[in-house]
Design a protein around this motif. Structure first.
Motif, PDB file in Angstrom:
ATOM      1  N   GLU A  17      15.191  12.646   0.068  1.00 46.68           N
ATOM      2  CA  GLU A  17      14.348  11.772  -0.746  1.00 46.68           C
ATOM      3  C   GLU A  17      14.279  10.338  -0.244  1.00 46.68           C
ATOM      4  O   GLU A  17      13.339   9.605  -0.551  1.00 46.68           O
ATOM      5  CB  GLU A  17      14.818  11.774  -2.202  1.00 46.68           C
ATOM      6  CG  GLU A  17      16.182  11.170  -2.430  1.00 46.68           C
ATOM      7  CD  GLU A  17      16.596  11.180  -3.895  1.00 46.68           C
ATOM      8  OE1 GLU A  17      15.761  11.523  -4.749  1.00 46.68           O
ATOM      9  OE2 GLU A  17      17.767  10.855  -4.179  1.00 46.68           O
ATOM     10  N   SER A  18      15.263   9.904   0.552  1.00 42.70           N
ATOM     11  CA  SER A  18      15.283   8.515   1.042  1.00 42.70           C
ATOM     12  C   SER A  18      14.408   8.309   2.275  1.00 42.70           C
ATOM     13  O   SER A  18      14.190   7.176   2.698  1.00 42.70           O
ATOM     14  CB  SER A  18      16.724   8.096   1.367  1.00 42.70           C
ATOM     15  OG  SER A  18      17.220   8.840   2.465  1.00 42.70           O
ATOM     16  N   VAL A  19      13.903   9.386   2.842  1.00 43.67           N
ATOM     17  CA  VAL A  19      13.113   9.292   4.074  1.00 43.67           C
ATOM     18  C   VAL A  19      11.689   8.861   3.762  1.00 43.67           C
ATOM     19  O   VAL A  19      11.046   9.382   2.855  1.00 43.67           O
ATOM     20  CB  VAL A  19      13.091  10.656   4.801  1.00 43.67           C
ATOM     21  CG1 VAL A  19      12.066  10.659   5.922  1.00 43.67           C
ATOM     22  CG2 VAL A  19      14.474  10.982   5.344  1.00 43.67           C
ATOM     23  N   SER A  20      11.189   7.893   4.529  1.00 47.08           N
ATOM     24  CA  SER A  20       9.791   7.483   4.392  1.00 47.08           C
ATOM     25  C   SER A  20       9.345   6.782   5.663  1.00 47.08           C
ATOM     26  O   SER A  20      10.160   6.230   6.413  1.00 47.08           O
ATOM     27  CB  SER A  20       9.590   6.545   3.196  1.00 47.08           C
ATOM     28  OG  SER A  20      10.152   5.271   3.451  1.00 47.08           O
ATOM     29  N   LYS A  21       8.057   6.807   5.905  1.00 47.81           N
ATOM     30  CA  LYS A  21       7.508   6.082   7.049  1.00 47.81           C
ATOM     31  C   LYS A  21       7.714   4.581   6.864  1.00 47.81           C
ATOM     32  O   LYS A  21       7.987   3.859   7.826  1.00 47.81           O
ATOM     33  CB  LYS A  21       6.028   6.418   7.228  1.00 47.81           C
ATOM     34  CG  LYS A  21       5.779   7.852   7.680  1.00 47.81           C
ATOM     35  CD  LYS A  21       4.319   8.111   8.014  1.00 47.81           C
ATOM     36  CE  LYS A  21       4.117   9.523   8.549  1.00 47.81           C
ATOM     37  NZ  LYS A  21       2.733   9.785   8.988  1.00 47.81           N
ATOM     38  N   ALA A  22       7.607   4.113   5.623  1.00 48.18           N
ATOM     39  CA  ALA A  22       7.776   2.684   5.341  1.00 48.18           C
ATOM     40  C   ALA A  22       9.180   2.202   5.690  1.00 48.18           C
ATOM     41  O   ALA A  22       9.349   1.144   6.308  1.00 48.18           O
ATOM     42  CB  ALA A  22       7.466   2.393   3.874  1.00 48.18           C
TER      43      ALA A  22
END
Length: 268
Positions: free
Chosen positions: A191-196
């Motif tokens: 859940e902590s993964v993001s492109k941002a």
């Protein structure tokens, strides 16, 4: 469409691959290649940001004749310009096995496991064959021996199955980011993964302000990136919700939308 001309100085460009950098034939146009090479010669990094694995991205850098960092698995894995891992975030093998057992029991569809630079599947169907054709990669037979961390699971299936699976997984499991990257693709990551967050990490490392960054994307997993950067461009071929959420649009991926936008930016 009403394309706006933006006045700003930019020092870095982040770009999604599928539906953005690549045209409908899954190719980079010569015009786009020339523009990216021009940026490279001007010391303006052009960084690929994708849900793909490293092997599915690195040959584009070779084709573009540039050495830059890569953001893989939508921010779950970052490689530097020498293709060394500088950031890695995934979920446990135990969680991956729980997800796998649930999906197989209730939906009987193939599950793709992505671990660093490896793509493993439990079975091969038409969807897996098509993904292999698009990416130019061949999956391995699933074997989680000695695996410590899984970066992503991917399920390719009929859109109705994907919709049902997305809802049921979100009800059953926590701590995960579960989203559709296409109507027929469901992606599962920590859940902590993001492109941002990946862009923030790289900008901090390169000592570049987010206000001096341009980004391009076309789908929902690009939204956080487009909203974070100084100027985020939605491609004309973007999903409807992306076009509604992002005020600055450019031409489509079949019309060299990246080049069009960059040539309407005044910068150094």
């Amino acid at each position: 469409m009403g394309i706006e001309v933006i006045q700003m100085t930019y020092k870095c460009v982040f770009s999604d691959i599928d539906g953005t950098l690549l045209n409908s034939n899954h190719q980079i146009s010569e015009r786009t290649k020339n523009k990216i090479q021009e940026l490279y010669q001007s010391d303006i990094p052009f960084v690929l940001v994708s849900a793909r694995m490293p092997k599915g991205m690195s040959y584009f850098l070779d084709e573009l004749k540039i050495k830059e960092p890569m953001v893989c698995y939508s921010g779950g894995l970052i490689l530097d310009e020498n293709k060394e891992v500088i950031y890695s975030k995934g979920f446990s093998v135990e969680m991956a096995k729980r997800l796998f057992e649930y999906i197989k029991y209730y939906y009987q569809v193939p599950v793709s496991f992505y671990i660093e630079n490896r793509w493993m599947v439990d079975e091969i169907d038409e969807g897996i064959k098509e993904e292999s054709k698009i990416t130019g990669l061949t999956p391995e037979i699933l074997d989680l021996t000695n695996v410590q961390k899984v970066h992503k699971l991917l399920i390719i299936a009929d859109k109705n199955i994907i919709e049902q699976l997305e809802m049921s997984l979100k009800e059953k499991f926590t701590g995960l980011k579960i989203y559709k990257s296409k109507d027929t693709y469901l992606e599962i990551m920590d859940e902590s993964v993001s492109k941002a967050s990946a862009i923030q990490f790289l900008c901090d490392k390169m000592k570049i302000s987010l206000h001096q960054v341009v980004s391009f994307g076309d789908n929902y997993n690009d939204l956080d990136m487009l909203l974070l950067t100084g100027k985020g461009f939605a491609m004309a071929n973007s999903a409807k919700g992306v076009l509604e959420s992002i005020s600055t649009h450019t031409l489509s991926n079949d019309e060299d939308g990246i080049v069009y936008a960059l040539e309407n930016l005044v910068g150094e």
